[in-house]
Design a protein around this motif. Structure first.
Motif, PDB file in Angstrom:
ATOM      1  N   ARG A  73       0.882  -0.942  -0.253  1.00  0.00           N
ATOM      2  CA  ARG A  73      -0.542  -0.073  -0.461  1.00  0.00           C
ATOM      3  C   ARG A  73       0.877   0.784   0.198  1.00  0.00           C
ATOM      4  NH1 ARG A  73      -4.936  -0.332   0.868  1.00  0.00           N
ATOM      5  NH2 ARG A  73      -6.445  -1.919   0.721  1.00  0.00           N
ATOM      6  N   PRO A  74       2.056   1.498   0.650  1.00  0.00           N
ATOM      7  CA  PRO A  74       2.530   2.327   0.838  1.00  0.00           C
ATOM      8  C   PRO A  74       2.956   2.910  -0.206  1.00  0.00           C
ATOM      9  CG  PRO A  74       2.979   1.480   2.768  1.00  0.00           C
ATOM     10  CD  PRO A  74       2.171   0.047   1.854  1.00  0.00           C
TER      11      PRO A  74
ATOM     12  N   ILE B 215       2.926   6.507  -3.012  1.00  0.00           N
ATOM     13  CA  ILE B 215       4.180   7.110  -4.127  1.00  0.00           C
ATOM     14  C   ILE B 215       3.347   7.010  -5.235  1.00  0.00           C
ATOM     15  CG2 ILE B 215       5.798   7.435  -3.769  1.00  0.00           C
ATOM     16  CD1 ILE B 215       5.959   6.128  -1.082  1.00  0.00           C
ATOM     17  N   LEU B 216       3.182   5.905  -5.972  1.00  0.00           N
ATOM     18  CA  LEU B 216       3.570   5.808  -7.442  1.00  0.00           C
ATOM     19  C   LEU B 216       1.342   6.647  -7.963  1.00  0.00           C
ATOM     20  CD1 LEU B 216       3.923   2.207  -7.876  1.00  0.00           C
ATOM     21  CD2 LEU B 216       5.050   4.673  -8.750  1.00  0.00           C
ATOM     22  N   GLU B 217       0.084   6.182  -6.979  1.00  0.00           N
ATOM     23  CA  GLU B 217      -0.763   7.043  -7.606  1.00  0.00           C
ATOM     24  C   GLU B 217      -1.171   8.483  -7.478  1.00  0.00           C
ATOM     25  OE1 GLU B 217      -4.127   3.576  -6.253  1.00  0.00           O
ATOM     26  OE2 GLU B 217      -3.817   4.934  -4.879  1.00  0.00           O
TER      27      GLU B 217
ATOM     28  N   GLY C 237       0.284  -9.614  -4.051  1.00  0.00           N
ATOM     29  CA  GLY C 237      -0.241 -10.354  -2.419  1.00  0.00           C
ATOM     30  C   GLY C 237      -1.507  -9.811  -2.379  1.00  0.00           C
ATOM     31  N   ARG C 238      -2.117  -9.914  -1.664  1.00  0.00           N
ATOM     32  CA  ARG C 238      -4.016  -9.901  -1.980  1.00  0.00           C
ATOM     33  C   ARG C 238      -4.312  -9.053  -1.043  1.00  0.00           C
ATOM     34  NH1 ARG C 238      -5.160 -16.057   0.985  1.00  0.00           N
ATOM     35  NH2 ARG C 238      -4.011 -17.422  -0.839  1.00  0.00           N
ATOM     36  N   ASP C 239      -3.917  -7.474  -1.494  1.00  0.00           N
ATOM     37  CA  ASP C 239      -4.802  -6.328  -1.269  1.00  0.00           C
ATOM     38  C   ASP C 239      -5.876  -5.857  -1.917  1.00  0.00           C
ATOM     39  OD1 ASP C 239      -3.067  -6.537   1.487  1.00  0.00           O
ATOM     40  OD2 ASP C 239      -0.868  -4.906   0.595  1.00  0.00           O
TER      41      ASP C 239
ATOM     42  N   ASN D 209      -7.893   2.017  -4.704  1.00  0.00           N
ATOM     43  CA  ASN D 209      -8.120   3.331  -7.146  1.00  0.00           C
ATOM     44  C   ASN D 209      -7.515   2.312  -8.138  1.00  0.00           C
ATOM     45  OD1 ASN D 209      -8.655   5.185  -5.896  1.00  0.00           O
ATOM     46  ND2 ASN D 209      -6.585   5.505  -4.384  1.00  0.00           N
ATOM     47  N   GLN D 210      -7.059   0.705  -7.702  1.00  0.00           N
ATOM     48  CA  GLN D 210      -7.093   0.017  -9.019  1.00  0.00           C
ATOM     49  C   GLN D 210      -8.054  -0.176 -10.171  1.00  0.00           C
ATOM     50  OE1 GLN D 210      -6.433  -4.090  -7.751  1.00  0.00           O
ATOM     51  NE2 GLN D 210      -5.666  -4.933 -10.245  1.00  0.00           N
ATOM     52  N   ALA D 211      -9.101   0.218 -10.202  1.00  0.00           N
ATOM     53  CA  ALA D 211     -10.155   0.563 -11.610  1.00  0.00           C
ATOM     54  C   ALA D 211      -9.558   0.957 -12.424  1.00  0.00           C
ATOM     55  CB  ALA D 211     -11.338  -0.190 -11.225  1.00  0.00           C
ATOM     56  N   GLU D 212      -9.353   2.286 -11.460  1.00  0.00           N
ATOM     57  CA  GLU D 212      -9.377   4.119 -11.520  1.00  0.00           C
ATOM     58  C   GLU D 212      -7.265   4.180 -12.803  1.00  0.00           C
ATOM     59  OE1 GLU D 212      -7.389   8.547 -10.416  1.00  0.00           O
ATOM     60  OE2 GLU D 212      -9.108   7.191  -8.626  1.00  0.00           O
TER      61      GLU D 212
END
Length: 462
Positions: A227-228, A232-234, A282-284, A288-291
């Motif tokens: 997640r961190p 940062i990348l988003e 991972g399984r997180d 915002n993944q779809a975006e």
């Protein structure tokens, strides 16, 4: 994952080095916090020491500082809670929240007045070496003058953070005693409207782009994921995609050649590559993944590789509204239905429009080429206003200019398409500024900071 133990946004050694060389950026001085700058790794050099690498929490704090404190300095109203017409906002007060009694440059405390007279461009920056509570007047011979371009304090220790990790430093040489809410420089104030104007966006854009690149460099050095890294990348991608449009010029159209190392396009591709890899590990669950999967497809519109990746996504991502819109635009492009493609692009939200904008010129070229062949007739006239709607431009005059650039004849409020006279325009010629309105109008008064932080903006029909 490598050890990272730097407690502040800038390693102490780098801060002292840059301060001694008068290389602190004016935005670092204005916000009271130095931020580690990007440096090209030297060939054969050793890996960065743990005390030079910022851990995940510090990297996230650095990103928040850049987005919430630095980016707003280029807004027309660069302050929090500033009154209408005030040119001086509260962003200069690092660590103050909206509603705090200690504003940035308006000076609420008796000892915070610092003797700033009306018309002074800068507050108590000129007062170096004063003790807490002193009126920090600038005396002749002080090393820190009252000129805005002075970047460093008089004493080496007067920089960011009296203690390791402190963000609020005593830039004027004023050290806070335990219990002080903020450094005395925060309270050093010019009067409201005393001439502190918003920073130019090119200056802020260059600074933030460099410091975000440094954040990603630390992230990669310690092999940060999860997640961190995604956060940062988003934030980096939203900034990189929108930043060029805010500069008033569109990104260059994609060409069949590799982008230059360090260019905005190269950084965008690197961020997308790392972000999509982070999503797949991972399984997180990433909200915002779809975006960002849709943004990646729109950025590489028409790419077989990007389409293949999109089609391999889990069904709950692939069936999301964002992905269905992006896939629909890609499908229309593949089928050569440029009218439907541009109509869908016109209804995209702001960030998605920024991602796809580099393809807009190509879509318009292909549409006009198709029309010049399909409607090629000496007695045929196509209404300019209808063509402007199809091309997703704002006026008939803009449509007429595009037609002339493609060798088509414009007569009054119509165009006569001729296949024999069609020409491809020079790709190095940038579109007129009004063609950016397809994107800029969708910002709808939202601040740049809120957009980079991911505030959702609805699609529009125009």
């Amino acid at each position: 994952m490598r050890a990272a133990r730097c407690p502040g946004m800038c390693p102490e050694r780098e801060r002292c080095e840059r301060q001694g060389q008068a290389r602190l950026h004016r935005l670092e001085v204005a916000t009271g916090a130095a931020v580690k700058e990007w440096r090209r790794p030297a060939a054969g050099s050793e890996a960065a020491a743990p005390d030079q690498l910022r851990p995940p929490d510090v990297l996230l704090r650095t990103v928040r500082h850049l987005v919430a404190r630095v980016v707003p300095r280029a807004e027309p109203r660069a302050g929090v809670g500033a009154e209408p017409g005030d040119e001086v906002g509260a962003w200069a007060g690092v660590g103050t929240e909206p509603g705090d009694e200690v504003g940035a440059w308006t000076g609420a405390e008796p000892r915070a007045g610092v003797g700033a007279e009306p018309g002074d461009e800068v507050g108590a920056w000129a007062g170096a070496g004063a003790e807490p509570g002193d009126e920090v007047g600038a005396e002749p011979g002080d090393e820190v003058g009252a000129e805005p371009e002075d970047e460093v304090g008089a004493e080496p220790e007067a920089g960011v953070g009296a203690e390791p990790g402190d963000e609020v430093g005593a830039w004027t040489g004023v050290r806070d005693e335990p219990g002080d809410e903020v450094g005395a420089w925060v309270k050093a104030a010019a009067e409201p409207g005393a001439g502190v104007l918003p920073e130019p966006w090119p200056l802020v854009h260059e600074f933030v782009m460099d410091r975000l690149r440094s954040v990603r460099q630390d992230m990669v050095s310690q092999r940060l994921g999860g997640r961190p890294a995604a956060t940062i990348l988003e934030h980096s991608l939203r900034f990189l995609l929108c930043g060029q449009l805010w500069l008033g010029r569109p990104p260059p159209s994609p060409r069949p050649r590799h982008s230059q190392p360090g260019s905005v396009e190269a950084q965008v591709r690197e961020c997308f590559s790392r972000l999509l890899a982070a999503y797949s590990q991972g399984r997180d669950v990433y909200e915002n993944q779809a975006e960002f999967q849709a943004l990646a497809l729109l950025y590489d519109l028409g790419s077989d590789q990007a389409l293949h990746h999109a089609l391999q996504l889990p069904s709950h991502i692939k069936d999301s509204p964002e992905m269905q819109t992006a896939l629909g635009i890609n499908r229309a492009l593949t089928e050569g239905n440029y009218v439907r493609c541009l109509r869908a692009v016109r209804s995209l939200p702001f960030v998605e429009s920024c991602a796809v904008y580099r393809h807009i010129a190509t879509l318009r070229h292909r549409l006009l080429r198709a029309f010049s062949h399909g409607y090629s007739c000496c007695n045929c006239r196509f209404p300019l206003q209808a063509l402007a709607e199809i091309l997703a431009v704002d006026t008939g005059d803009t449509a007429a200019d595009l037609c002339r650039r493609h060798g088509q004849q414009v007569n009054g409020d119509s165009v006569c398409f001729q296949k024999s006279s069609y020409v491809e325009p020079d790709p190095d010629i940038q579109p007129a500024p009004e063609l950016l309105e397809l994107v800029t109008i969708k910002q709808r008064g939202r601040t740049r900071s809120s957009i980079i932080q991911g505030c959702k903006m609805p699609s529009i029909d125009r």
